[in-house]
Design a protein around this motif. Structure first.
Motif, PDB file in Angstrom:
ATOM      1  N   PRO A 117       7.665  -1.671  -3.314  1.00  0.00           N
ATOM      2  CA  PRO A 117       9.017  -1.677  -2.747  1.00  0.00           C
ATOM      3  C   PRO A 117       9.436  -3.042  -2.226  1.00  0.00           C
ATOM      4  O   PRO A 117       8.602  -3.936  -2.049  1.00  0.00           O
ATOM      5  N   LYS A 129       5.799  10.493  -0.604  1.00  0.00           N
ATOM      6  CA  LYS A 129       5.535   9.910  -1.914  1.00  0.00           C
ATOM      7  C   LYS A 129       5.285   8.420  -1.700  1.00  0.00           C
ATOM      8  O   LYS A 129       5.991   7.774  -0.922  1.00  0.00           O
ATOM      9  N   HIS A 157       1.445  -6.842   6.715  1.00  0.00           N
ATOM     10  CA  HIS A 157       2.481  -6.309   7.608  1.00  0.00           C
ATOM     11  C   HIS A 157       3.012  -7.331   8.594  1.00  0.00           C
ATOM     12  O   HIS A 157       3.706  -6.990   9.546  1.00  0.00           O
TER      13      HIS A 157
HETATM   14  C1  MV4 Z   1       5.831   2.955   2.642  1.00  0.00           C
HETATM   15  C2  MV4 Z   1       5.430   2.228   1.490  1.00  0.00           C
HETATM   16  C3  MV4 Z   1       5.457   2.884   0.289  1.00  0.00           C
HETATM   17  N1  MV4 Z   1       5.827   4.176   0.215  1.00  0.00           N
HETATM   18  N2  MV4 Z   1       6.217   4.227   2.519  1.00  0.00           N
HETATM   19  C4  MV4 Z   1       4.697  -0.430   5.803  1.00  0.00           C
HETATM   20  C5  MV4 Z   1       5.144  -0.644   7.190  1.00  0.00           C
HETATM   21  C6  MV4 Z   1       5.874   0.578   7.585  1.00  0.00           C
HETATM   22  N3  MV4 Z   1       7.076   0.198   8.241  1.00  0.00           N
HETATM   23  C7  MV4 Z   1       6.113   1.331   6.333  1.00  0.00           C
HETATM   24  N4  MV4 Z   1       5.431   0.656   5.291  1.00  0.00           N
HETATM   25  C8  MV4 Z   1       5.439   1.114   4.005  1.00  0.00           C
HETATM   26  N5  MV4 Z   1       5.846   2.400   3.854  1.00  0.00           N
HETATM   27  C9  MV4 Z   1       6.198   4.822   1.320  1.00  0.00           C
HETATM   28  N6  MV4 Z   1       6.559   6.111   1.220  1.00  0.00           N
HETATM   29  C10 MV4 Z   1       5.056   0.907   1.646  1.00  0.00           C
HETATM   30  C11 MV4 Z   1       5.040   0.335   2.901  1.00  0.00           C
HETATM   31  C12 MV4 Z   1       4.621  -1.032   2.945  1.00  0.00           C
HETATM   32  C13 MV4 Z   1       5.489  -2.054   3.299  1.00  0.00           C
HETATM   33  C14 MV4 Z   1       6.796  -1.802   3.697  1.00  0.00           C
HETATM   34  C15 MV4 Z   1       7.645  -2.830   4.039  1.00  0.00           C
HETATM   35  C16 MV4 Z   1       7.177  -4.134   3.994  1.00  0.00           C
HETATM   36  C17 MV4 Z   1       5.905  -4.411   3.629  1.00  0.00           C
HETATM   37  C18 MV4 Z   1       5.032  -3.381   3.283  1.00  0.00           C
HETATM   38  C19 MV4 Z   1       3.739  -3.689   2.905  1.00  0.00           C
HETATM   39  C20 MV4 Z   1       2.894  -2.667   2.554  1.00  0.00           C
HETATM   40  C21 MV4 Z   1       3.341  -1.349   2.587  1.00  0.00           C
END
Ligand code: MV4
Length: 494
Positions: A207, A202, A236
């Motif tokens: 977040p 999902k 990222h």
């Molecule tokens: C996600 C998400 C939203 N939903 N998973 C980005 C890096 C990787 N470690 C996982 N990431 C994300 N996974 C779900 N199910 C959004 C991100 C994400 C994000 C996460 C942490 C910090 C910055 C981010 C930037 C864009 C997307």
């Protein structure tokens, strides 16, 4: 086993960071370096230094076998991998052990398990850890994917099992896009990681990124060192990190800490590690992945806990038990880290190459700078463009933020562009100051128009300050005080 000599299989600020603790503990140090780094400070800081190859990292810092040969010939007891390069390479960790040398980090099994997102999900299954709704198996059949997506509801996110740090992720809003996006994700993952396994989660829309630092010794003790919030990111790439998070309650902190300890136990973890979570707008948290290394942002945790994480890593590698338990640990104050990159925020963060004609990092109470550069040095183009980490501390979050702004203003860098001004923009922003932000902060608030007007204001302010100082100096001798003040006032207001 007592470690007498450590080799750091890394460069720059993290190599210097490890040497600092090694020296404190009376351990001898060995640096390895590439041609581009022959005059680098990490080489100077070590007791011994060995050239390992040409500038590109696949001809130097990624040559595990060569580094192990150097370690054997110099009778090194332990290798610290830092972050990046070989730090999360299970085969390297294995080869180091096979050579009779301690690897300062987890065992190959933990690195391998957490390096695969699907294996990580499988590993934590037996514990009660909140996970993002989705599947924990690779999918390649579009019909199956459509069925799963229908169950969890759009938007969904396709992720590569071997990915991480956002690589190979695809958001899908509707069923008609799913098949083509999945095919793309699979072929991208295959060419980037040599593993085309993808799975579906999902999509959590806005977040926050909250991670928990853990320490695990070889006697079965695992503790957590609270959280770091790293939501301020750009593509990222983390920009600002802090500890503690502005929004966690004591109850959530305990729950996330316990979940992180379980993740570590599930893979028989050893050493320092970090468990990443996503937090949604309703404050639900979900396990994302585990990083099996010391992280760039470890200093903020060191400041609020009073621990030296490299010292803990070394003692754990020596086989010592942790000298404290969870109940001994308390958060004291607030720490913020700004990553200073050699990038130009006015040119879409293009790397800014050249020579550091002026380089004077700020010094003072509650300011720490971890860096690997000196005035006069060229920034090598071959490696990460991070110039330094600027870390500040305060009794409260507001004090730490004010100290950061003060430290940014005192930081003198000339010859290249940096992200210092960008960091100041973040620290002064209402959303950051109030704690109401998420991972979209940069995208939301750092538009080209705002960057330009912010920099223009900053430049005008700096010019006025310079003028004021200049006039004060100039008038000091010539004019009586009242007249001097009047003159400055007139010019300043004109
Ligand atoms: C996600 C998400 C939203 N939903 N998973 C980005 C890096 C990787 N470690 C996982 N990431 C994300 N996974 C779900 N199910 C959004 C991100 C994400 C994000 C996460 C942490 C910090 C910055 C981010 C930037 C864009 C997307």
């Amino acid at each position: 086993m007592k470690i007498n000599k450590i080799l750091v299989a890394n460069r720059g600020e993290i190599a210097i960071r490890v040497f600092k603790t090694a020296k404190k503990l009376g351990i001898k140090t060995v640096a390895v370096y590439s041609t581009a780094d022959r005059n680098a400070p990490h080489v100077e800081e070590a007791d011994e230094a060995v050239w390992i190859g040409e500038a590109p990292s696949n001809q130097s810092y990624l040559l595990g076998d060569k580094i192990i040969e150097v370690a054997k010939s110099l009778k090194v007891d332990a290798i610290h991998p830092g972050y990046g390069f070989l730090s999360e390479n299970a085969d390297f960790s294995q080869k180091v052990s096979d050579a009779g040398i301690l690897f300062i980090g987890p065992k190959p099994y933990a690195i391998r398990t957490m390096g695969s997102k699907l294996a990580a999900k499988e590993s934590v299954k037996k514990y009660n850890i909140p996970m993002v709704p989705g599947i924990d198996q690779a999918v390649s059949d579009p019909q199956k994917a459509i069925k799963i997506a229908g169950e969890i509801g759009f938007p969904i996110l396709i992720k590569a099992s071997a990915g991480g740090g956002g690589k190979g992720m695809r958001i899908v809003d509707k069923e008609s896009d799913l098949e083509s996006q999945m095919q793309r994700a699979i072929s991208e993952a295959t060419s980037a990681f040599g593993d085309g396994s993808v799975f579906i989660e999902k999509y959590i829309d806005s977040p926050r990124h909250i991670e928990i630092q853990i320490l695990a010794d070889s006697h079965g003790n695992v503790v957590h060192l609270f959280e770091r919030e790293c939501s301020i990111q750009r593509r990222h790439q983390k920009v600002v990190e802090e500890a503690p998070s502005a929004i966690l309650t004591e109850d959530l902190r305990n729950k996330m800490g316990e979940a992180a300890v379980s993740v570590a136990k599930s893979c028989d973890y050893l050493g320092a590690g970090t468990v990443e979570f996503l937090m949604d707008a309703q404050m639900n948290f979900f396990f994302l992945e585990m990083n099996t290394r010391l992280q760039v942002e470890h200093p903020v945790t060191e400041w609020i806990t009073g621990l030296d994480l490299v010292e803990e890593q070394i003692k754990i590698a020596e086989g010592e038990a942790l000298s404290f338990s969870q109940n001994d640990l308390k958060i004291k104050g607030h720490a913020i880290e700004l990553r200073v990159y050699a990038e130009d925020p006015l040119q879409d963060f293009m790397p800014s190459m050249g020579r550091l004609t002026t380089y004077k990092p700020p010094v003072g109470e509650n300011i720490r700078v971890d860096d690997g550069f000196r005035e006069g040095m060229e920034i090598p183009i071959y490696y990460d463009p991070m110039l330094s980490k600027l870390i500040t501390y305060g009794k409260t979050r507001q004090e730490a933020i004010s100290k950061m702004i003060e430290a940014i203003d005192k930081y003198e860098v000339e010859g290249i562009e940096t992200t210092l001004g960008f960091g100041k923009y973040v620290c002064q922003h209402k959303a950051f100051q109030s704690g109401k932000f998420d991972t979209h902060f940069v995208k939301k608030y750092y538009t080209p128009k705002r960057i330009h007007s912010f920099y223009k204001e900053e430049a005008t302010m700096a010019a006025k300050m310079a003028l004021k100082l200049y006039l004060e100096e100039k008038q000091k001798v010539k004019l009586p005080k009242t007249e001097k003040n009047a003159a400055v006032k007139t010019l300043f207001n004109s």
